[in-house]
Design a protein around this motif. Sequence first.
Motif, PDB file in Angstrom:
ATOM      1  N   UNK A 143       0.818  -1.219   0.000  1.00 22.35           N
ATOM      2  CA  UNK A 143       0.000   0.000   0.000  1.00 22.35           C
ATOM      3  C   UNK A 143       0.847   1.262   0.000  1.00 22.35           C
ATOM      4  N   UNK A 144       2.147   1.127   0.300  1.00 20.42           N
ATOM      5  CA  UNK A 144       2.999   2.299   0.483  1.00 20.42           C
ATOM      6  C   UNK A 144       4.272   2.151  -0.338  1.00 20.42           C
ATOM      7  N   UNK A 145       4.918   3.263  -0.690  1.00 20.32           N
ATOM      8  CA  UNK A 145       6.155   3.184  -1.459  1.00 20.32           C
ATOM      9  C   UNK A 145       7.342   2.800  -0.590  1.00 20.32           C
ATOM     10  N   UNK A 146       8.449   2.423  -1.214  1.00 21.68           N
ATOM     11  CA  UNK A 146       9.669   2.127  -0.445  1.00 21.68           C
ATOM     12  C   UNK A 146      10.109   3.351   0.360  1.00 21.68           C
ATOM     13  N   UNK A 147      10.704   3.083   1.502  1.00 22.74           N
ATOM     14  CA  UNK A 147      11.166   4.168   2.358  1.00 22.74           C
ATOM     15  C   UNK A 147      10.171   4.585   3.415  1.00 22.74           C
ATOM     16  N   UNK A 148       8.952   4.007   3.381  1.00 25.35           N
ATOM     17  CA  UNK A 148       7.969   4.297   4.422  1.00 25.35           C
ATOM     18  C   UNK A 148       8.504   3.809   5.768  1.00 25.35           C
TER      19      UNK A 148
END
Length: 287
Positions: A143-148
């Motif tokens: 659901x979220x991009x890398x680095x979250x």
Amino acid sequence: MKIGTGLPNQVRNMRPDIVPAWAKLAEESGFAMLTTVGRHAYPGLSDTVALAAAAAVTSRIELIPGVLLATTWPAPLLAKELAGIDAVSGGRLTVGLGVGQRLDDFVAEGYGPKGRGARFDHDLEIYREVWRGEPVGGGPNPAVPPGTRQIPMLFGGFAPAALNRMARWGEGYIGGSIPASMAGPMFDAARNAWQEAGREGSPRLVALAYYALGDGEAGKANVHDYYSDHSAGGGDFAKLASGAVCDSPAKVKEAISAFADLGIDEIAFNTATDDIDEVKRLAEIVF
């Protein structure tokens, strides 16, 4: 003392378009944090919307919902929204969470008040999974991009279960909008729960207080209105909360001193009106 101020997101019939200007002024005035007050069944602005607006126009100030009614949301959706706010802000979100008490705030079908404690415990696991980038919805996509990042969490509430969640999952405890004399035992209980769980150091402790310096009577009426509508404790708590509104420089200073005596070094003054000049009035007193 680290001092913050609240956005007027849950002042009845507030003006939503004032939030960005309010957030910018609070940061420019030197406040350390911006807080929100959370309800669904009330004519205000959602915490997540208010915080997203604040994130977009500020660069330094910390953002803290105090507290978000977590169990009224599907966990993956809330986790995604919080991750987005945190990312837009550059990692300035610390999320304050609670289970909610007013029955009319549970507006989403399937997310009612029954079993909300057990649901919350499960949801906390889901938040971590979403923020780690694990797939959601049975498909391959996160659901979220890398680095979250794993967003730091504070917990509010008065039940032992709230303190246990804080000790297991959180960075600390966020108090209710009550006088320091009444909040002291809850902060002590938070410290004890932290130690009993074997956590190192001390929990972060954040106090909340209401203020209305331009029109104290209007501010007290707004706070009474907010808490008298199906609130836990009903009229008794509404009377308590509205009576504790800091409506003068002396009362602001008294609140700071009283919480400092409890060993609390962070306090956020939630606004009781949507008069943006309140930000400057408060700044002149505390800085």
